[in-house]
Design a protein around this motif. Structure first.
Motif, mmCIF file in Angstrom:
data_model
loop_
_atom_site.group_PDB
_atom_site.id
_atom_site.type_symbol
_atom_site.label_atom_id
_atom_site.label_comp_id
_atom_site.label_asym_id
_atom_site.label_seq_id
_atom_site.Cartn_x
_atom_site.Cartn_y
_atom_site.Cartn_z
ATOM 1 N N THR A 1 39.786 53.906 25.169
ATOM 2 C CA THR A 1 40.705 54.647 26.021
ATOM 3 C C THR A 1 40.510 54.203 27.460
ATOM 4 O O THR A 1 39.552 53.508 27.765
ATOM 5 C CB THR A 1 40.403 56.151 25.916
ATOM 6 O OG1 THR A 1 39.022 56.331 26.180
ATOM 7 C CG2 THR A 1 40.737 56.689 24.565
ATOM 8 N N PRO A 2 41.402 54.615 28.346
ATOM 9 C CA PRO A 2 41.170 54.312 29.752
ATOM 10 C C PRO A 2 39.828 54.859 30.207
ATOM 11 O O PRO A 2 39.392 55.922 29.763
ATOM 12 C CB PRO A 2 42.302 55.032 30.472
ATOM 13 C CG PRO A 2 43.338 55.207 29.473
ATOM 14 C CD PRO A 2 42.692 55.237 28.145
ATOM 15 N N GLY A 3 39.215 54.162 31.093
ATOM 16 C CA GLY A 3 37.906 54.611 31.563
ATOM 17 C C GLY A 3 36.850 53.668 31.062
ATOM 18 O O GLY A 3 37.119 52.774 30.277
ATOM 19 N N VAL B 1 37.195 43.172 32.097
ATOM 20 C CA VAL B 1 36.125 43.522 33.024
ATOM 21 C C VAL B 1 34.768 43.163 32.440
ATOM 22 O O VAL B 1 33.888 42.661 33.140
ATOM 23 C CB VAL B 1 36.205 45.024 33.359
ATOM 24 C CG1 VAL B 1 34.925 45.513 33.975
ATOM 25 C CG2 VAL B 1 37.321 45.277 34.313
ATOM 26 N N ALA C 1 40.536 47.537 22.141
ATOM 27 C CA ALA C 1 41.886 48.042 22.340
ATOM 28 C C ALA C 1 42.279 48.016 23.812
ATOM 29 O O ALA C 1 43.408 47.695 24.154
ATOM 30 C CB ALA C 1 41.990 49.465 21.800
ATOM 31 N N ASN C 2 41.331 48.360 24.680
ATOM 32 C CA ASN C 2 41.646 48.430 26.096
ATOM 33 C C ASN C 2 41.445 47.056 26.728
ATOM 34 O O ASN C 2 40.328 46.585 26.886
ATOM 35 C CB ASN C 2 40.721 49.466 26.754
ATOM 36 C CG ASN C 2 41.115 49.759 28.168
ATOM 37 O OD1 ASN C 2 41.908 49.039 28.752
ATOM 38 N ND2 ASN C 2 40.574 50.811 28.716
ATOM 39 N N VAL C 3 42.559 46.414 27.069
ATOM 40 C CA VAL C 3 42.465 45.023 27.531
ATOM 41 C C VAL C 3 41.743 44.946 28.867
ATOM 42 O O VAL C 3 41.011 43.995 29.135
ATOM 43 C CB VAL C 3 43.877 44.419 27.629
ATOM 44 C CG1 VAL C 3 43.794 42.969 28.022
ATOM 45 C CG2 VAL C 3 44.588 44.546 26.325
ATOM 46 N N VAL C 4 41.937 45.988 29.715
ATOM 47 C CA VAL C 4 41.255 45.983 31.006
ATOM 48 C C VAL C 4 39.745 45.952 30.796
ATOM 49 O O VAL C 4 39.018 45.212 31.463
ATOM 50 C CB VAL C 4 41.683 47.207 31.835
ATOM 51 C CG1 VAL C 4 40.955 47.220 33.150
ATOM 52 C CG2 VAL C 4 43.160 47.167 32.093
ATOM 53 N N TYR D 1 31.135 60.660 27.496
ATOM 54 C CA TYR D 1 32.291 60.404 26.632
ATOM 55 C C TYR D 1 33.133 59.277 27.206
ATOM 56 O O TYR D 1 33.552 58.375 26.497
ATOM 57 C CB TYR D 1 33.121 61.692 26.509
ATOM 58 C CG TYR D 1 34.390 61.519 25.730
ATOM 59 C CD1 TYR D 1 34.387 61.638 24.349
ATOM 60 C CD2 TYR D 1 35.579 61.226 26.369
ATOM 61 C CE1 TYR D 1 35.541 61.460 23.631
ATOM 62 C CE2 TYR D 1 36.739 61.053 25.658
ATOM 63 C CZ TYR D 1 36.716 61.172 24.289
ATOM 64 O OH TYR D 1 37.847 60.993 23.576
ATOM 65 N N VAL D 2 33.372 59.358 28.520
ATOM 66 C CA VAL D 2 34.234 58.340 29.134
ATOM 67 C C VAL D 2 33.632 56.958 28.986
ATOM 68 O O VAL D 2 34.314 56.006 28.635
ATOM 69 C CB VAL D 2 34.503 58.694 30.610
ATOM 70 C CG1 VAL D 2 35.096 57.518 31.334
ATOM 71 C CG2 VAL D 2 35.435 59.864 30.713
ATOM 72 N N VAL E 1 30.625 57.443 37.727
ATOM 73 C CA VAL E 1 31.025 58.239 38.881
ATOM 74 C C VAL E 1 31.107 59.717 38.502
ATOM 75 O O VAL E 1 30.686 60.594 39.274
ATOM 76 C CB VAL E 1 32.376 57.731 39.426
ATOM 77 C CG1 VAL E 1 32.839 58.618 40.547
ATOM 78 C CG2 VAL E 1 32.254 56.336 39.912
ATOM 79 N N PHE F 1 32.229 52.415 34.954
ATOM 80 C CA PHE F 1 32.298 52.840 36.347
ATOM 81 C C PHE F 1 32.766 54.275 36.444
ATOM 82 O O PHE F 1 32.165 55.102 37.127
ATOM 83 C CB PHE F 1 33.241 51.942 37.125
ATOM 84 C CG PHE F 1 32.751 50.565 37.193
ATOM 85 C CD1 PHE F 1 31.691 50.254 38.010
ATOM 86 C CD2 PHE F 1 33.308 49.581 36.423
ATOM 87 C CE1 PHE F 1 31.207 48.981 38.053
ATOM 88 C CE2 PHE F 1 32.839 48.317 36.460
ATOM 89 C CZ PHE F 1 31.776 48.013 37.268
ATOM 90 N N GLN F 2 33.856 54.558 35.727
ATOM 91 C CA GLN F 2 34.415 55.903 35.825
ATOM 92 C C GLN F 2 33.424 56.939 35.308
ATOM 93 O O GLN F 2 33.186 57.975 35.940
ATOM 94 C CB GLN F 2 35.714 55.963 35.017
ATOM 95 C CG GLN F 2 36.828 55.124 35.582
ATOM 96 C CD GLN F 2 36.827 53.709 35.059
ATOM 97 O OE1 GLN F 2 35.799 53.205 34.629
ATOM 98 N NE2 GLN F 2 37.956 53.050 35.102
ATOM 99 N N TYR G 1 28.939 48.267 28.605
ATOM 100 C CA TYR G 1 29.589 49.300 29.401
ATOM 101 C C TYR G 1 28.718 50.547 29.503
ATOM 102 O O TYR G 1 28.726 51.236 30.524
ATOM 103 C CB TYR G 1 30.966 49.628 28.818
ATOM 104 C CG TYR G 1 32.071 49.468 29.837
ATOM 105 C CD1 TYR G 1 31.850 48.769 31.009
ATOM 106 C CD2 TYR G 1 33.327 50.004 29.637
ATOM 107 C CE1 TYR G 1 32.840 48.617 31.950
ATOM 108 C CE2 TYR G 1 34.326 49.865 30.569
ATOM 109 C CZ TYR G 1 34.078 49.160 31.730
ATOM 110 O OH TYR G 1 35.057 49.024 32.656
#
Lengths: 137, 120, 497, 231, 79
Positions: free
Chosen positions: D128-130, D57, D50-53, D120-121, D137, D133-134, D208
């Protein structure tokens, strides 16, 4: 909602103007300042400016984030046409991916630079670039 | 539009906005760090919580996440402001009295307690 | 199928991640593993090179998406040649630093990881066909280079490294700006795609992006106003790292710049620009080299001057010119590495690394001195050795293009090089030895590494035909822009899951 | 003098850059057939992400991410190499005064929550966004909280480097398995599932998660090295 | 945002200057959110605001805090 303000062209370019200004400020700090930490701060400001520039290049007016979230694809079968229609209203995801990489790389370089600063301070007991001149600059 | 959930959510948003505004005003207007911390913590804790809860009421799907966030704020906000106040105290900045000079009431209390303990 | 070009990146990365783990089990493996990896990659690159010269460019697609969309690696005769050269140099530098001074275990782990990544990053710069990927590899190379420059704690290495880092990170920012400009115009990041679409760009964007690229890549390539970091970094880094900089990193930088100038854009006047900037670099560097008191700084300036020569040769622009430039790069990598490796033993115990401290050292270090002399004679361009053939081909290329000025320049520069290298040789062989200078006998592996390099110089000197075939194929593949675009963009269909 | 020179040079540079940038029509796509349209359609259609970014990546430009993870790995190595002081162990951590009991207890309570948020992220990175890396961090900031509030809190260096190495090896070997399986490096060889499911996208979530562990371990190590830098 | 950048360049107290860069990152991440880039906003908020600031502060802790201090030669070894 349409704001009248946003029809002025200079406001539209505010993102570009800001990013160019920030790039300039960062370059100034990196080139002129004498304190090592200030130089590194300048580099990280420069990084921020370039990231903003990249993201605003990829922006599409009234676009949505490039995520096919459940709310977005709720009442549609996922055919190729539907996806194409949805994707036309999305901002460009490629600069976002690039900036994601660039931020992390910038952080790595900053960390290395700061550890060098600590080494230099341990050696010379000063952060002034004029006094660290064992080599020819 | 007029379901009870949405009205509750909107009222909560309103309350939250008011408290956040008051907290911001307090940070701006208060004389020293302790007073500012007090304004900034208490008001924004309540304000932030009610804003998040209001959003939870407006979008029922996000209610669980909103509750988790509320618990997180309830933990983190007081702890962080405590740490800030303590750091400020240890740096030697004491609260203002009415006249404007600093006075370390806390040390007085502590020393009183110590003398009492020694007396016993 | 022998293997695919992606292994050049994947296997060293895997090894670099594995090294800390293996260190817990068997300490010696930390030193051995990089060598095994490099040896395997050397074998792989030689076999692939043989294949590529006969059957044409290999384009490796990553993650199953064809080139305009996915990232691709290009193993053409040119990139293959440079890859082979870099891995060969990396292997020799590994042999040299296998028993590197008395560093303890923790330091050895870091040293070998960083060395491996330096080589991998440079190979990645050369192999990749995507500008943003190239940026990532440049960052990998530069971060390892900063850390390796600051590897010794006793010297002023942190200062040299900070200087390098400042200039290097400014340059990478410029690269990022150039990438942003290109993306905003063409919406693509693939080099071949950009080259095919470059005429669609507005000229202002093209010129600005080209300027940013030259500033960004010129740092690694040591072009004139941007090479302030080089002498300090060379002088302060450990000896083998100096060799790695001049043999590996600079080559990658020059390749990236030439690729941008020759393939991505064809703005009028780039060749003249290259000639002018190369001549300025050459003259200033050689003049500085004559005045140097430090051996390593002298070698560093000589290295910058040689890169200027390479850039002039590229600027001639004909196939002969490119051939000469590639030949110069090959020879320079081998000879300058030999000079750095043997030179660092000549001044092993001296803190200042002054040239005056090598007086009469030939009696104590006969083999090292002999190899240093061999390298000096070869790089000046004395007839039977490797350097002669490259300078000769450069002279013929210039003569065929009627560039008389360049012929005179090359000859006079050779004269200057003769002066400063023979000054050192004179001191080594004919001056009385100073009493207080302590010499360090080179270890077996260092001797082996230097001997290999000397052997290579002799082989190329006496049988130049052994490499010229590859060099011709490489220079043709650089100049044939249409074939590059066609090779990359016509790679297969989408391979979908 | 130098200041004026630099300022005037910068002014010229800035005006030129701004002038060129003003030729870009802000908020509109400038180019005709770029790569982004393909990404936007292929990500939900073929990869079911769903998240194209995230899909760019990790999959389309996954090689960049491999390089990026390497850059962080190198930064950690470089930092500990630059600050390395010899055979003796790390120095004392720099503290002015110890934390109060409230901060200690509070951070002990918050620490699992932060780690959970990080996990979770990066587990939901493809929805979802994230992402890695996020999430990494966020995990590192959790460790930072513990390191700041407990003076004697130690992070095992061995565990960190083992996690880091294993995660990196996972990433690289998934790529190599793809090379053996589908003919290209990082080939998505698993079944891609249904859009917006947790188990979708084939190898993308796995990669990821590995990235998340790696980034978390690396940044924790980096902060730990820097914090213990007091001689 | 430009104001914060100027502030952190001009400010002679390095600690404040570092906080200025943190503010830049914060505003930057909000701008990213406006520009429909939530992924990048999250990364910038985590790395730019938290980690970079912390690393800078650790460095300042190990060196000197004020820019004027760097001119003083008489400062004893930090041991």
């Amino acid at each position: 909602m349409e704001f009248k303000l946003f029809d002025l062209s200079i406001v539209e370019y505010a993102f570009f103007v800001t990013s160019v200004l920030i790039i300039l400020i960062g370059l100034y700090a990196a080139l002129v300042k004498k304190t090592l930490i200030k130089i590194v701060i300048g580099l990280s400001i420069l990084d921020a400016g370039i990231n903003l520039l990249l993201i605003s290049i990829g922006y599409l007016k009234a676009g949505t984030a490039p995520i096919f979230s459940p709310a977005l694809v709720k009442n549609m079968p996922l055919t190729l046409e539907n996806i194409k229609k949805l994707s036309e209203g999305m901002v460009d995801p490629v600069p976002q991916a690039l900036v994601l990489t660039a931020i992390v790389i910038g952080f790595g370089v900053t960390a290395v630079a700061l550890s060098l600063v600590i080494r230099l301070y341990r050696h010379h007991h000063t952060l002034n670039i004029d006094e660290i001149k064992n080599l020819k600059w | 539009m007029n379901s009870i959930l949405e009205i509750t959510g909107l009222i909560l948003l309103l309350i939250g906005g008011t408290f956040l505004f008051l907290g911001g005003l307090g940070i701006f207007r208060m004389p020293d760090t302790y007073n500012r911390l007090q304004a900034g913590t208490k008001a924004t804790t309540l304000g932030g919580m009610s804003v998040i809860l209001g959003v939870g009421f407006l979008e029922p799907g996000w209610m669980i996440k909103a509750l988790v966030l509320v618990i997180f704020i309830a933990f983190s906000n007081p702890i962080s402001s405590h740490a800030l106040a303590r750091a400020n105290y240890k740096r030697g900045k004491y609260p203002y009295l009415k006249g404007g000079e600093e006075y370390d009431k806390y040390r007085e209390v502590v020393t009183n307690q110590k003398t009492k303990e020694e007396a016993q | 199928m022998v293997g695919s070009p992606v292994l050049f990146i994947a296997i060293p990365l895997l090894a670099a991640f594995l090294i800390p783990l293996l260190g817990f089990v068997w300490k010696e493996s930390v030193r051995i593993l990089p060598g095994l990896v490099l040896l395997y990659l050397l074998y792989l690159s030689l076999t692939l090179m043989e294949q590529v010269v006969h059957t044409g460019t290999i384009v490796e697609v990553i993650a199953g998406w064809a080139p305009p969309w996915g990232i691709n690696l290009v193993f053409s005769p040119l990139t293959g040649l440079l890859t082979t050269l870099m891995i060969l140099m990396g292997f020799i530098i590994w042999i040299y630093s296998y028993r590197f001074k008395n560093i303890d275990f923790q330091e050895a782990v870091k040293y070998f990881i960083l060395l491996l990544m330096l080589i991998t990053g440079s190979v990645g710069i050369v192999l990749t066909g995507d500008i943003f990927n190239q940026f990532v590899f440049i960052e990998i190379t530069s971060i390892s280079a900063y850390a390796l420059t600051a590897f010794y704690k006793g010297r002023d290495s942190a200062e040299a490294s900070f200087k390098y880092l400042m200039i290097g990170s400014l340059s990478s920012m410029f690269l990022l700006l150039a990438i942003a400009l290109i993306y905003s115009q063409l919406g693509t990041l693939n080099m071949a795609d950009i080259a095919a679409k470059a005429h669609l760009m507005k000229p202002e964007f093209k010129i600005l992006a080209l300027i940013f690229f030259i500033t960004g890549l010129g740092i690694e390539a040591e072009i004139f106003p941007l090479n302030g970091w080089a002498p300090d970094a060379y002088a302060q880094a450990p000896g083998p790292i100096g060799a790695a900089f001049s043999g590996i990193v600079v080559k990658a930088g020059v390749y990236a710049m030439i690729r941008v100038m020759f393939t991505l854009f064809d703005v009028a006047g780039t060749h003249q620009f290259l000639i002018v900037i190369g001549i300025i670099t050459l003259i200033i560097a050689e003049m500085s080299a004559v005045r140097q008191e430090h051996l390593k700084r002298m070698l560093a300036y000589s290295s910058i001057g040689q890169m200027g020569l390479v850039i002039v040769a590229f600027g001639i622009g004909t196939e002969e010119g490119v051939f000469a430039a590639l030949f110069l790069m090959l020879n320079h990598a081998i000879i300058k590495s030999l000079l750095f490796l043997s030179g660092s033993y000549l001044v092993y115990h001296s803190t200042g690394k002054y040239i005056s401290e090598v007086d009469g050292i030939a009696r104590n270090l006969p083999i090292t001195s002999f190899l240093f002399a061999l390298g000096s004679i070869a790089i000046v361009g004395m007839p039977p050795f490797a350097g002669f053939w490259s300078k000769w081909s450069m002279l013929t290329a210039a003569a065929h293009s009627n560039l008389i000025l360049i012929i005179g320049l090359v000859l006079s520069v050779s004269l200057i090089e003769l002066v400063y290298y023979f000054r050192v040789l004179n001191r080594i062989y004919f001056f009385p030895k100073k009493k207080e200078v302590v010499v360090k006998k080179p270890t077996i592996n260092a001797l082996l590494a230097m001997g290999l390099l000397g052997l290579l110089i002799l082989i190329i000197g006496f049988y130049p035909d052994s490499v010229t075939g590859y060099l011709h194929a490489a220079s043709q593949s650089l100049l044939d822009k249409g074939k590059y675009i066609h090779d990359v963009l016509s790679t297969g269909q989408l391979l979908l899951p | 003098m130098k200041k004026i020179l630099v300022l005037s040079l910068l002014a010229v540079f800035g005006v030129y850059l701004a002038e060129v940038l003003f030729k870009i029509d802000f908020g509109h796509q400038f180019f005709l057939n770029g790569v982004k349209d393909f990404y936007l359609t292929a990500s939900p259609d073929k990869l079911k992400v769903a998240n194209v970014v995230t899909s760019i990546v990790v999959n389309f430009r996954g090689f960049d991410t491999l390089g990026e993870v390497t850059v962080l790995f190198l930064a950690t190595t470089a930092m500990s190499s630059i600050l390395y002081k010899g055979r003796h162990k790390l120095g004392e951590r720099a503290v002015l005064f110890s934390s109060s009991r409230i901060v200690m207890t509070g951070s002990k309570l918050l620490f699992p929550a932060i780690i959970l948020l990080g996990v979770y992220v990066f587990v939901h990175g493809h929805l979802t966004p994230g992402g890695g890396f996020q999430g990494g961090v966020i995990i590192a900031t959790g460790f930072l909280l513990m390191l700041l509030s407990y003076q004697d809190y130690q992070v095992s260096h061995v565990v960190l480097s083992v996690v880091e190495s294993l995660a990196g090896i996972t990433f690289a070997s998934i790529g190599l398995i793809g090379l053996l399986n589908g003919g290209t490096f990082l080939h998505n060889f698993l079944h891609t599932g249904v859009l917006n499911n947790l188990l979708s996208g084939g190898v993308i979530p796995i990669i990821y998660i590995a990235v998340g562990f790696k980034v978390g371990a690396e940044l924790t190590g980096l902060i730990y090295t820097a914090l213990n830098e007091k001689d | 945002m430009t104001g914060a950048a100027v502030y952190s360049v001009v400010q002679r107290d390095l600690l404040y200057a570092v906080i200025g860069t943190g503010v830049i990152s914060l505003i930057l991440s909000i701008l990213f959110l406006f520009l429909q880039a939530p992924d990048v906003a999250l990364t910038e908020a985590a790395i730019g605001v938290a980690l970079t600031t912390i690393i800078f502060i650790i460095t300042i802790r190990n060196t000197v805090r004020y820019e004027e201090d760097s001119n003083r030669h008489s400062k004893p070894a930090s041991k």
